[in-house]
Design a protein around this motif. Sequence first.
Motif, PDB file in Angstrom:
ATOM      1  N   GLU A   1      -6.257  13.362   5.351  1.00 45.41           N
ATOM      2  CA  GLU A   1      -7.359  11.926   5.352  1.00 45.41           C
ATOM      3  C   GLU A   1      -7.625  11.424   4.140  1.00 45.41           C
ATOM      4  O   GLU A   1      -7.773  10.376   3.866  1.00 45.41           O
ATOM      5  N   CYS A   2      -7.968  12.507   2.679  1.00 47.49           N
ATOM      6  CA  CYS A   2      -7.825  12.155   1.580  1.00 47.49           C
ATOM      7  C   CYS A   2      -7.564  11.391   0.621  1.00 47.49           C
ATOM      8  O   CYS A   2      -7.430  10.750  -0.081  1.00 47.49           O
ATOM      9  N   MET A   3      -6.406  11.981   1.363  1.00 40.90           N
ATOM     10  CA  MET A   3      -5.015  10.559   0.133  1.00 40.90           C
ATOM     11  C   MET A   3      -4.848   9.370   0.742  1.00 40.90           C
ATOM     12  O   MET A   3      -4.497   8.611   0.337  1.00 40.90           O
ATOM     13  N   ARG A   4      -5.261   9.301   2.238  1.00 41.59           N
ATOM     14  CA  ARG A   4      -5.134   7.628   2.930  1.00 41.59           C
ATOM     15  C   ARG A   4      -6.570   7.357   2.616  1.00 41.59           C
ATOM     16  O   ARG A   4      -6.239   5.815   1.724  1.00 41.59           O
ATOM     17  N   VAL A   5      -7.510   7.799   2.306  1.00 43.19           N
ATOM     18  CA  VAL A   5      -8.876   7.446   1.899  1.00 43.19           C
ATOM     19  C   VAL A   5      -8.435   6.576   0.205  1.00 43.19           C
ATOM     20  O   VAL A   5      -8.703   5.450  -0.071  1.00 43.19           O
ATOM     21  N   ALA A   6      -8.374   7.531  -0.761  1.00 44.42           N
ATOM     22  CA  ALA A   6      -8.070   7.449  -1.962  1.00 44.42           C
ATOM     23  C   ALA A   6      -6.296   5.904  -2.509  1.00 44.42           C
ATOM     24  O   ALA A   6      -6.881   5.513  -3.404  1.00 44.42           O
ATOM     25  N   MET A   7      -5.185   6.102  -1.052  1.00 44.59           N
ATOM     26  CA  MET A   7      -4.708   5.414  -1.580  1.00 44.59           C
ATOM     27  C   MET A   7      -4.689   4.236  -0.871  1.00 44.59           C
ATOM     28  O   MET A   7      -3.204   3.066  -1.204  1.00 44.59           O
ATOM     29  N   GLU A   8      -4.418   4.429   0.741  1.00 43.93           N
ATOM     30  CA  GLU A   8      -4.337   2.967   1.646  1.00 43.93           C
ATOM     31  C   GLU A   8      -4.690   1.659   0.746  1.00 43.93           C
ATOM     32  O   GLU A   8      -3.832   0.908   0.762  1.00 43.93           O
ATOM     33  N   GLU A   9      -5.619   1.409   0.637  1.00 46.06           N
ATOM     34  CA  GLU A   9      -6.138   0.209  -0.035  1.00 46.06           C
ATOM     35  C   GLU A   9      -5.609  -0.602  -1.014  1.00 46.06           C
ATOM     36  O   GLU A   9      -5.107  -1.665  -0.489  1.00 46.06           O
ATOM     37  N   LEU A  10      -5.090   0.500  -1.785  1.00 45.73           N
ATOM     38  CA  LEU A  10      -4.194   0.116  -3.004  1.00 45.73           C
ATOM     39  C   LEU A  10      -3.293  -0.217  -3.076  1.00 45.73           C
ATOM     40  O   LEU A  10      -2.476  -1.956  -2.764  1.00 45.73           O
TER      41      LEU A  10
ATOM     42  N   TYR B   1      -2.003  -1.450   0.588  1.00 44.57           N
ATOM     43  CA  TYR B   1      -1.693  -2.017   1.275  1.00 44.57           C
ATOM     44  C   TYR B   1      -2.248  -3.524   0.525  1.00 44.57           C
ATOM     45  O   TYR B   1      -2.194  -4.643   1.300  1.00 44.57           O
ATOM     46  N   SER B   2      -3.334  -3.472  -0.788  1.00 39.58           N
ATOM     47  CA  SER B   2      -3.190  -4.629  -1.587  1.00 39.58           C
ATOM     48  C   SER B   2      -2.046  -5.579  -2.380  1.00 39.58           C
ATOM     49  O   SER B   2      -2.273  -6.382  -2.003  1.00 39.58           O
ATOM     50  N   HIS B   3      -1.151  -4.344  -1.984  1.00 37.20           N
ATOM     51  CA  HIS B   3      -0.108  -5.197  -2.686  1.00 37.20           C
ATOM     52  C   HIS B   3       1.142  -5.271  -1.261  1.00 37.20           C
ATOM     53  O   HIS B   3       2.384  -5.416  -1.994  1.00 37.20           O
ATOM     54  N   GLY B   4       0.914  -4.469   0.056  1.00 41.41           N
ATOM     55  CA  GLY B   4       1.871  -5.282   0.750  1.00 41.41           C
ATOM     56  C   GLY B   4       2.504  -4.496   0.900  1.00 41.41           C
ATOM     57  O   GLY B   4       4.000  -5.151   1.472  1.00 41.41           O
ATOM     58  N   LEU B   5       2.141  -3.152   1.072  1.00 38.85           N
ATOM     59  CA  LEU B   5       2.977  -2.367   2.027  1.00 38.85           C
ATOM     60  C   LEU B   5       3.863  -2.466   2.884  1.00 38.85           C
ATOM     61  O   LEU B   5       3.140  -2.301   4.160  1.00 38.85           O
ATOM     62  N   ASP B   6       5.188  -2.481   3.238  1.00 33.27           N
ATOM     63  CA  ASP B   6       5.221  -2.349   4.762  1.00 33.27           C
ATOM     64  C   ASP B   6       6.363  -1.609   5.621  1.00 33.27           C
ATOM     65  O   ASP B   6       5.690  -1.615   6.389  1.00 33.27           O
ATOM     66  N   ILE B   7       6.623  -0.097   5.014  1.00 33.36           N
ATOM     67  CA  ILE B   7       6.707   0.999   5.767  1.00 33.36           C
ATOM     68  C   ILE B   7       6.859   1.484   4.998  1.00 33.36           C
ATOM     69  O   ILE B   7       6.560   1.987   3.940  1.00 33.36           O
ATOM     70  N   ALA B   8       5.430   3.342   5.926  1.00 29.67           N
ATOM     71  CA  ALA B   8       5.948   4.538   5.317  1.00 29.67           C
ATOM     72  C   ALA B   8       6.684   4.850   6.036  1.00 29.67           C
ATOM     73  O   ALA B   8       6.108   5.258   6.682  1.00 29.67           O
ATOM     74  N   PHE B   9       7.315   6.383   5.397  1.00 27.25           N
ATOM     75  CA  PHE B   9       7.576   6.805   6.177  1.00 27.25           C
ATOM     76  C   PHE B   9       8.012   8.739   5.847  1.00 27.25           C
ATOM     77  O   PHE B   9       6.946   8.885   4.378  1.00 27.25           O
ATOM     78  N   THR B  10       7.305   9.347   6.981  1.00 28.74           N
ATOM     79  CA  THR B  10       6.882  10.477   6.477  1.00 28.74           C
ATOM     80  C   THR B  10       7.007  11.729   7.920  1.00 28.74           C
ATOM     81  O   THR B  10       7.896  10.894   8.398  1.00 28.74           O
TER      82      THR B  10
END
Length: 427
Positions: free
Chosen positions: A288-297, A299-308
Motif C-alpha cells: 500500500e505504501c508503494m501505491r500511495v507514493a506512485m499511483e497518482e503520478l 495516473y496523471s500520465h495515463g498509465l494504461d495497464i499494470a502487470f504484477t
Amino acid sequence: MGGTVKPLNPGTVASVVRYGLAADSLVHEATGDALVYSQLYPFEGLQNYTSGIIHHVRLQGLEPATKYYYQCGDPGIPGAMSAVHAFRTMPAVGPRSYPGRIAVVGDLGLTYNTTSTVDHMVSNRPDLVLLVGDVCYANMYLTNGTGADCYSCAFGKSTPIHETYQPRWDYWGRYMEAVTSGTPMMVVEGNHEIEEQIGNKTFAAYRSRFAFPSTESGSFSPFYYSFDAGGIHFIMLAAYADYSRSGEQYRWLVKDLAKVDRAVTPWLVAGWHAPWYTTYKAHYREVECMRVAMEELLYSHGLDIAFTGHVHAYERSNRVFNYTLDPCGAVHISVGDGGNREKMATTHADEPGHCPDPRPKPNAFIGGFLPPHFTSRHAPGRGVDPAADLQRLPGEQLRPRHPRGEERDARSVEMAQEPGPLRKRRR
C-alpha cells in the motif's frame, strides 16, 4: 558448492558473440564482459556457492523487426562456441508498429506447473516476454538442497538466516534456454530474488544473471528501468527498493514519464511484482505504501495497464484509481500463477473472517504501513470487482479495456489511437 569455495576467474574466457542475417553468415562480432558472483553464509554447516562464468555482450546497431542469427562463447578455445540460435528484434518505435504477441508471466519457478506455463507460452510464439518477478525460487531451499512449499513453516525456526540453494538458478537457466535463446525477455525483481547473505548483501543472483537497460533509460539501477517496443513504452518498477517520493526511483520515474511522447508511443504499460489491487487474502494491500507514493503520478500520465505477480492467481481489474472505478484509471492484471511451488491463492479477502490484519511491524524491503481500516468486504463499486472481469482469455497477451468497455486488440492501429492521455482525463 561447499563450505569453502574459490571463485572462477572470469578473465580466462572471452565474451564473444558472432551474428548476422543468415545462419551461415555470422559476419559481425561483438565482445562484452564476464563476471562471477558468490552466495556466502557466515554460519557453520551452511554450504557456500560461487557461480559459473556469466557473460554479458551488447549488440548495437541492429535493425528493427529483423531476424538475426548468432552464436556465443570463446572462439579461441576449441569447442567453446554455442550452437547457432536466432532472435527477432523489436519493431521500430512508433505509433503504428507493435510486437505481434507479448507474453507476461510472474512467479514462474521450476515445477511441473512451470512446464505447462512455458509450453503454453512457447506455443503462442511471443515476440517479447515480461517476467514480473520471482524467477526460480532458489530461496525455498536450504543450502543442502532440501526444499519445502513453505520455507518459514519448515525451516524458519531452525536456520540462522534465510538460506538459498543457488544451483536452482543454474537449473532454471538451462531449462529456459529454449525460450531465452530466441525471445527477448525483460525481468524485474520479486521478493524471492532478495536472497540475503554475508554482509547484508542482497539480490546477487538477480543482478548478475540478467541484463537491464538501466543506463539507456537513465535509472542506473537493475531494479527499475524503461524501454520501448514499437508503440509501447514499458516501465518496470521496483517494489523492493525505495519508492518514496523523496527517493531516487520516484525522481527517475518523474523524469522518465516527462520524456514519453504519446504521439510516438501511445501505450504506457508498467510492470512490478507485488500488486496494488487484489481480492485475495494473500499479500492483500501489502505494498500500500508503494501505491500511495506512485499511483497518482502514473495516473496523471495515463498509465494504461499494470502487470504484477506475487499473488499466486490470475486476476484482472476494471479501470481503477485510488480504490475507485475510474474510466481514466489503469487496468491491473495479476499473473502470479506461473508455476511457483507455494501453491495457488484461493481465499479472498472479502470472505467473512478472511480479511488480513495489518502488518504488525515494518518489513525491511516493502515498508510497514498497512491501513488500520480494514473491512470484511470491499465497498460497493470501489476497488477490484471480483465478479467484473477476472476470466482468462485464451492466448491473451495484451488486451486492455477501452473506457467505453469494448475490448480491442493491442496490435491494431485502431487501438493504438485510444490509450492514455488521448482519453479525456480529469485535471
